[in-house]
Design a protein around this motif. Structure first.
Motif, mmCIF file in Angstrom:
data_model
loop_
_atom_site.group_PDB
_atom_site.id
_atom_site.type_symbol
_atom_site.label_atom_id
_atom_site.label_comp_id
_atom_site.label_asym_id
_atom_site.label_seq_id
_atom_site.Cartn_x
_atom_site.Cartn_y
_atom_site.Cartn_z
ATOM 1 N N ARG A 189 0.394 49.413 79.406
ATOM 2 C CA ARG A 189 -0.567 50.000 80.340
ATOM 3 C C ARG A 189 -0.786 49.039 81.494
ATOM 4 O O ARG A 189 -0.944 47.843 81.314
ATOM 5 N N ASP A 190 -0.771 49.613 82.706
ATOM 6 C CA ASP A 190 -1.142 48.873 83.903
ATOM 7 C C ASP A 190 -2.003 49.784 84.766
ATOM 8 O O ASP A 190 -2.398 50.870 84.322
ATOM 9 N N ALA A 191 -2.279 49.362 85.981
ATOM 10 C CA ALA A 191 -3.150 50.143 86.859
ATOM 11 C C ALA A 191 -2.567 51.519 87.177
ATOM 12 O O ALA A 191 -3.310 52.467 87.460
ATOM 13 N N SER A 192 -1.249 51.658 87.099
ATOM 14 C CA SER A 192 -0.630 52.950 87.417
ATOM 15 C C SER A 192 -0.604 53.909 86.234
ATOM 16 O O SER A 192 -0.322 55.086 86.393
ATOM 17 N N GLY A 193 -0.868 53.411 85.016
ATOM 18 C CA GLY A 193 -0.901 54.300 83.867
ATOM 19 C C GLY A 193 -0.199 53.749 82.648
ATOM 20 O O GLY A 193 -0.058 52.544 82.478
ATOM 21 N N LEU A 194 0.259 54.675 81.803
ATOM 22 C CA LEU A 194 0.876 54.339 80.519
ATOM 23 C C LEU A 194 2.390 54.475 80.626
ATOM 24 O O LEU A 194 2.894 55.400 81.279
ATOM 25 N N TRP A 195 3.098 53.573 79.962
ATOM 26 C CA TRP A 195 4.556 53.519 79.999
ATOM 27 C C TRP A 195 5.100 53.246 78.603
ATOM 28 O O TRP A 195 4.400 52.723 77.743
ATOM 29 N N LEU A 196 6.387 53.519 78.420
ATOM 30 C CA LEU A 196 7.178 53.028 77.300
ATOM 31 C C LEU A 196 8.147 52.028 77.913
ATOM 32 O O LEU A 196 8.887 52.371 78.838
ATOM 33 N N VAL A 197 8.114 50.783 77.426
ATOM 34 C CA VAL A 197 8.918 49.730 78.046
ATOM 35 C C VAL A 197 9.805 49.046 77.011
ATOM 36 O O VAL A 197 9.443 48.931 75.845
ATOM 37 N N GLU B 163 12.024 45.753 75.343
ATOM 38 C CA GLU B 163 11.619 44.398 74.965
ATOM 39 C C GLU B 163 11.807 43.419 76.117
ATOM 40 O O GLU B 163 11.029 42.492 76.286
ATOM 41 N N ARG B 164 12.801 43.600 76.890
ATOM 42 C CA ARG B 164 13.077 42.692 78.022
ATOM 43 C C ARG B 164 12.917 43.489 79.320
ATOM 44 O O ARG B 164 11.845 43.934 79.627
ATOM 45 N N VAL B 165 13.993 43.623 80.054
ATOM 46 C CA VAL B 165 13.962 44.412 81.283
ATOM 47 C C VAL B 165 14.945 45.559 81.145
ATOM 48 O O VAL B 165 15.813 45.544 80.286
ATOM 49 N N GLY B 166 14.797 46.550 81.994
ATOM 50 C CA GLY B 166 15.690 47.695 81.958
ATOM 51 C C GLY B 166 14.909 48.962 82.199
ATOM 52 O O GLY B 166 13.706 48.922 82.487
ATOM 53 N N PRO B 167 15.574 50.091 82.096
ATOM 54 C CA PRO B 167 14.901 51.369 82.321
ATOM 55 C C PRO B 167 13.676 51.524 81.424
ATOM 56 O O PRO B 167 13.674 51.088 80.276
ATOM 57 N N SER B 168 12.641 52.104 81.983
ATOM 58 C CA SER B 168 11.386 52.357 81.279
ATOM 59 C C SER B 168 11.022 53.814 81.465
ATOM 60 O O SER B 168 11.633 54.514 82.276
ATOM 61 N N VAL B 169 10.019 54.266 80.740
ATOM 62 C CA VAL B 169 9.574 55.653 80.843
ATOM 63 C C VAL B 169 8.109 55.674 81.288
ATOM 64 O O VAL B 169 7.253 55.113 80.604
ATOM 65 N N SER B 170 7.865 56.289 82.433
ATOM 66 C CA SER B 170 6.479 56.474 82.857
ATOM 67 C C SER B 170 5.966 57.763 82.225
ATOM 68 O O SER B 170 6.708 58.727 82.054
ATOM 69 N N ILE B 171 4.696 57.735 81.840
ATOM 70 C CA ILE B 171 4.071 58.899 81.216
ATOM 71 C C ILE B 171 3.007 59.385 82.184
ATOM 72 O O ILE B 171 1.995 58.716 82.390
ATOM 73 N N THR B 172 3.264 60.536 82.805
ATOM 74 C CA THR B 172 2.393 61.037 83.869
ATOM 75 C C THR B 172 1.994 62.485 83.570
ATOM 76 O O THR B 172 2.576 63.118 82.684
ATOM 77 N N PRO B 173 1.054 63.022 84.326
ATOM 78 C CA PRO B 173 0.698 64.435 84.141
ATOM 79 C C PRO B 173 1.863 65.405 84.391
ATOM 80 O O PRO B 173 1.774 66.569 84.034
ATOM 81 N N ALA B 174 2.949 64.912 84.945
ATOM 82 C CA ALA B 174 4.132 65.756 85.133
ATOM 83 C C ALA B 174 5.103 65.637 83.953
ATOM 84 O O ALA B 174 6.074 66.382 83.876
ATOM 85 N N GLY B 175 4.874 64.691 83.047
ATOM 86 C CA GLY B 175 5.735 64.536 81.885
ATOM 87 C C GLY B 175 6.237 63.116 81.712
ATOM 88 O O GLY B 175 5.682 62.161 82.259
ATOM 89 N N PHE B 176 7.315 62.971 80.941
ATOM 90 C CA PHE B 176 7.955 61.684 80.693
ATOM 91 C C PHE B 176 9.075 61.528 81.720
ATOM 92 O O PHE B 176 9.920 62.418 81.847
ATOM 93 N N PHE B 177 9.093 60.400 82.428
ATOM 94 C CA PHE B 177 10.098 60.187 83.465
ATOM 95 C C PHE B 177 10.809 58.864 83.269
ATOM 96 O O PHE B 177 10.165 57.822 83.133
ATOM 97 N N LEU B 178 12.130 58.919 83.283
ATOM 98 C CA LEU B 178 12.946 57.722 83.188
ATOM 99 C C LEU B 178 12.914 57.010 84.532
ATOM 100 O O LEU B 178 13.206 57.608 85.566
ATOM 101 N N GLU B 179 12.526 55.749 84.510
ATOM 102 C CA GLU B 179 12.460 54.920 85.717
ATOM 103 C C GLU B 179 13.449 53.779 85.535
ATOM 104 O O GLU B 179 13.431 53.105 84.509
ATOM 105 N N MET B 180 14.297 53.561 86.505
ATOM 106 C CA MET B 180 15.319 52.528 86.385
ATOM 107 C C MET B 180 14.739 51.119 86.409
ATOM 108 O O MET B 180 15.301 50.196 85.843
#
Length: 170
Positions: free
Chosen positions: A112-120, A122-139
């Motif tokens: 969780r950060d100021a922009s909302g909830l994510w699935l991240v 262990e290190r770096v790489g694509p993550s998933v933002s969880i927004t009112p529009a759904g689950f989005f893959l973010e590079m």
């Protein structure tokens, strides 16, 4: 004076509730049986999502997520909660609502950060933002450093802990 956990609160319900809140989902949803998942899954049709919770250790059930996501064209998120620890120990997912192939990952963390909830990861790489529009893959992940990642993971864990914190009853 007794200490008690608020009625209706369990690690599974709180973890699911955090995702529903991030999804902006405020309707009543049905739990549906889905072959390959450990228990009934919460179906959120307007977000093309299935959310399930288990206490089973990874990688149990991960192998079936891709097939479920592809068959139903839904994003499938499996939250893992500890049997003794009161929180989310990991998340596996298969994004099946993408216009391309299903994207599957395992052992991600809630962040969780100021922009909302994510699935991240262990290190770096694509993550998933969880927004009112759904689950989005973010590079790009929502953090710049691993220390920042750790703070965000602790914030998300704190969300669960605050809700599950026993209250004083007189």
């Amino acid at each position: 004076m007794d200490m008690t956990t608020p009625l209706g609160c369990s690690p599974a319900s709180v973890a699911t509730g955090l995702l529903l809140e991030a999804l902006g989902a405020s309707d009543t949803y049905d739990y549906v049986p889905v072959r390959g998942l450990p228990a009934l899954a919460l179906h959120v049709p307007e977000r093309d999502a299935l959310i399930a919770v288990t206490t089973a250790a990874s990688p149990m059930f991960t192998g079936s997520l891709e097939a479920i996501a592809a068959e139903h064209r839904l994003d499938v998120v499996l939250l893992r909660i500890g049997e003794t620890a009161r929180g989310v120990t990991g998340a596996d997912f298969a994004l099946g609502s993408l216009p391309c192939a299903v994207w599957v990952e395992r052992d991600f963390a809630l962040y969780r950060d100021a922009s909302g909830l994510w699935l991240v990861p262990e290190r770096v790489g694509p993550s998933v933002s969880i927004t009112p529009a759904g689950f989005f893959l973010e590079m790009m992940p929502p953090f710049s450093t691993l220390a920042e990642r750790e703070r965000g993971v602790r914030r998300a864990a704190g969300d669960v802990a605050r809700i599950l914190q026993p209250v004083e009853v007189r």
